[in-house]
Write an enzyme that holds these catalytic residues in place. Structure first.
Site, PDB file in Angstrom:
ATOM      1  N   GLY A 101     -19.569   7.212  -0.038  1.00  0.00           N
ATOM      2  CA  GLY A 101     -18.612   7.577  -1.087  1.00  0.00           C
ATOM      3  C   GLY A 101     -18.960   6.793  -2.353  1.00  0.00           C
ATOM      4  N   GLY A 140     -21.369   5.458   5.356  1.00  0.00           N
ATOM      5  CA  GLY A 140     -20.388   5.991   4.401  1.00  0.00           C
ATOM      6  C   GLY A 140     -20.941   5.894   2.988  1.00  0.00           C
ATOM      7  N   LYS A 144       0.845  -1.189   0.000  1.00  0.00           N
ATOM      8  CA  LYS A 144       0.000   0.000   0.000  1.00  0.00           C
ATOM      9  C   LYS A 144       0.880   1.239   0.000  1.00  0.00           C
ATOM     10  CE  LYS A 144      -4.620   0.545   0.563  1.00  0.00           C
ATOM     11  NZ  LYS A 144      -5.671  -0.357   0.069  1.00  0.00           N
TER      12      LYS A 144
HETATM   13  C1  PPY Z   1      -8.007  -2.171  -2.294  1.00  0.00           C
HETATM   14  O1  PPY Z   1      -8.813  -2.942  -2.801  1.00  0.00           O
HETATM   15  O2  PPY Z   1      -7.982  -1.980  -1.070  1.00  0.00           O
HETATM   16  C2  PPY Z   1      -7.037  -1.464  -3.139  1.00  0.00           C
HETATM   17  O3  PPY Z   1      -5.980  -1.220  -2.697  1.00  0.00           O
HETATM   18  C3  PPY Z   1      -7.426  -1.040  -4.527  1.00  0.00           C
HETATM   19  C4  PPY Z   1      -6.670  -1.668  -5.634  1.00  0.00           C
HETATM   20  C5  PPY Z   1      -7.350  -1.966  -6.771  1.00  0.00           C
HETATM   21  C6  PPY Z   1      -6.692  -2.572  -7.809  1.00  0.00           C
HETATM   22  C7  PPY Z   1      -5.369  -2.877  -7.723  1.00  0.00           C
HETATM   23  C8  PPY Z   1      -4.686  -2.562  -6.598  1.00  0.00           C
HETATM   24  C9  PPY Z   1      -5.333  -1.956  -5.556  1.00  0.00           C
END
Ligand code: PPY
Length: 353
Positions: free
Chosen positions: A182, A180, A76
């Site tokens: 969003g 939420g 991440k």
């Molecule tokens: C998640 O799903 O938490 C993500 O990090 C999104 C994502 C979507 C596609 C490729 C890598 C991360």
């Protein structure tokens, strides 16, 4: 092994050369494959708070991929914006280019994607500097916005939960609170309204109340929605909402939603189990976005087949809930075992090679 030892393979922290903002990339595990996970652009009081966030989020991605049966590891990015900082378009571009440089410097062990605060257009911009980017717009050869697929996957998880609650997959007549609204939460709410569920909706932005009116839903403040008397609570905002303070106040039968890191601490899963509240691990319910992106961009599947894989979350959740019930453990424990078994099997294969 002591829990205080670093669990992550690698953490890169740098001040963006152009933007001056802290950029943190955590590669938790590449045991199943090169790591992937979104880029979160968020405000933090201290950059160290962003570090804490990225450590937990990247470990969550390892679990997300393993539980989904995908050959990717967990990582991440957190861009830790100072609280008072307002990014203009020029500055935003500088930040994204700095992030892209940091990803490129890792040489392919990590690829990013969208997360809270970033979207497909940001992925396109980063794509100018690095190929290690998922979810660029489809016009640029990417798989596009992942949020509809995250929503679809969550709905599939909710059908499995509904089956466990009253024996039918249908969500009609069930009471659900979506906390939420969003991109993902709003889509889930609209789909649930369409299915004839009875809805409580909530967001920190009071402007979202219009959506509740449009969908014929009851509007509540976030804390009230979380503790509303409903069948299922759907956490769809930031993490950490399930704590030793909120869990005793819950009045729902089950919880399943797309928010990452819903538990304030791992022990909260035991509190939920003791209260008889079914909790679907967030990394299972929220996997639709990555399942779609990886299926289309890496495995070369068409949209229909990728969609089928996303809907496979229903079966995954059904099996987890059944396994947990049979053994008298929480779904959190059952899911952790599944993740550990898949990581262990891959590590053994890797070791033998
Ligand atoms: C998640 O799903 O938490 C993500 O990090 C999104 C994502 C979507 C596609 C490729 C890598 C991360």
């Amino acid at each position: 092994m002591s829990a205080s030892l670093l669990e992550h393979e690698q953490i890169a922290i740098r001040t963006g050369r152009r933007s001056g903002v802290p950029i943190i990339i955590a590669v938790h595990s590449t045991v199943l494959g090169p790591a992937a996970g979104g880029c979160r652009m968020w405000r933090y009081r201290r950059w160290q708070d962003g570090l804490e966030d990225v450590l937990r989020l990247s470990a969550g991605m390892t679990a997300k991929f393993a539980a989904a049966g995908l050959a990717r590891g967990g990582g991440k990015t957190v861009v830790a914006l100072p609280e008072e900082m307002e990014l203009g378009p020029g500055q935003r571009r500088e930040v994204l280019l700095d992030v892209a440089d940091a990803i490129e410097a890792l040489g392919g062990i990590y690829a990013t994607g969208p997360d809270v605060g970033t979207g497909p257009d940001d992925m396109a911009l980063m794509g100018e500097r690095t190929n290690h980017v998922f979810c660029k717009p489809t016009a640029l050869g990417g798989s596009g916005d992942s949020s509809p697929h995250t929503a679809d996957g969550t709905l599939a998880a909710l059908q499995a939960v509904a089956t466990g609650l009253d024996g039918t997959r249908s969500l009609r007549g069930l009471r659900l609170a979506v906390v939420g609204l969003g991109n993902v939460g709003a889509r889930i709410a609209a789909a649930l309204a369409q299915e004839g569920a009875e809805l409580v909706l909530s967001d920190i932005d009071p402007g979202k109340q219009a959506l509740a009116e449009q969908l014929g839903a009851r509007w509540e403040a976030p804390e009230a929605a979380l503790t509303a008397e409903v069948d299922i609570v759907v956490p769809a905002a930031l993490g950490g909402v399930l704590t030793d303070v909120t869990v005793p106040a819950l009045r729902c039968r089950a919880i399943a939603g797309p928010a990452n890191n819903q538990l304030a601490t791992p022990e909260v899963a035991d509190l939920l189990q003791a209260r008889g509240i079914e909790w679907v691990p967030d990394y299972v319910a929220s996997a639709g976005g990555v399942i779609h992106a990886v299926s289309v961009e890496l495995d070369g599947l068409g949209e229909d087949d990728a969609h089928k894989r996303v809907l496979g979350i229903e079966g995954t959740v059904r099996d987890l809930l059944a396994d947990a019930k049979r053994r008298g453990v929480s779904a959190a424990v059952a899911a952790e075992e599944l993740v550990r078994a898949r990581l262990g099997a891959a590590a053994r294969l890797g070791g033998a090679a």
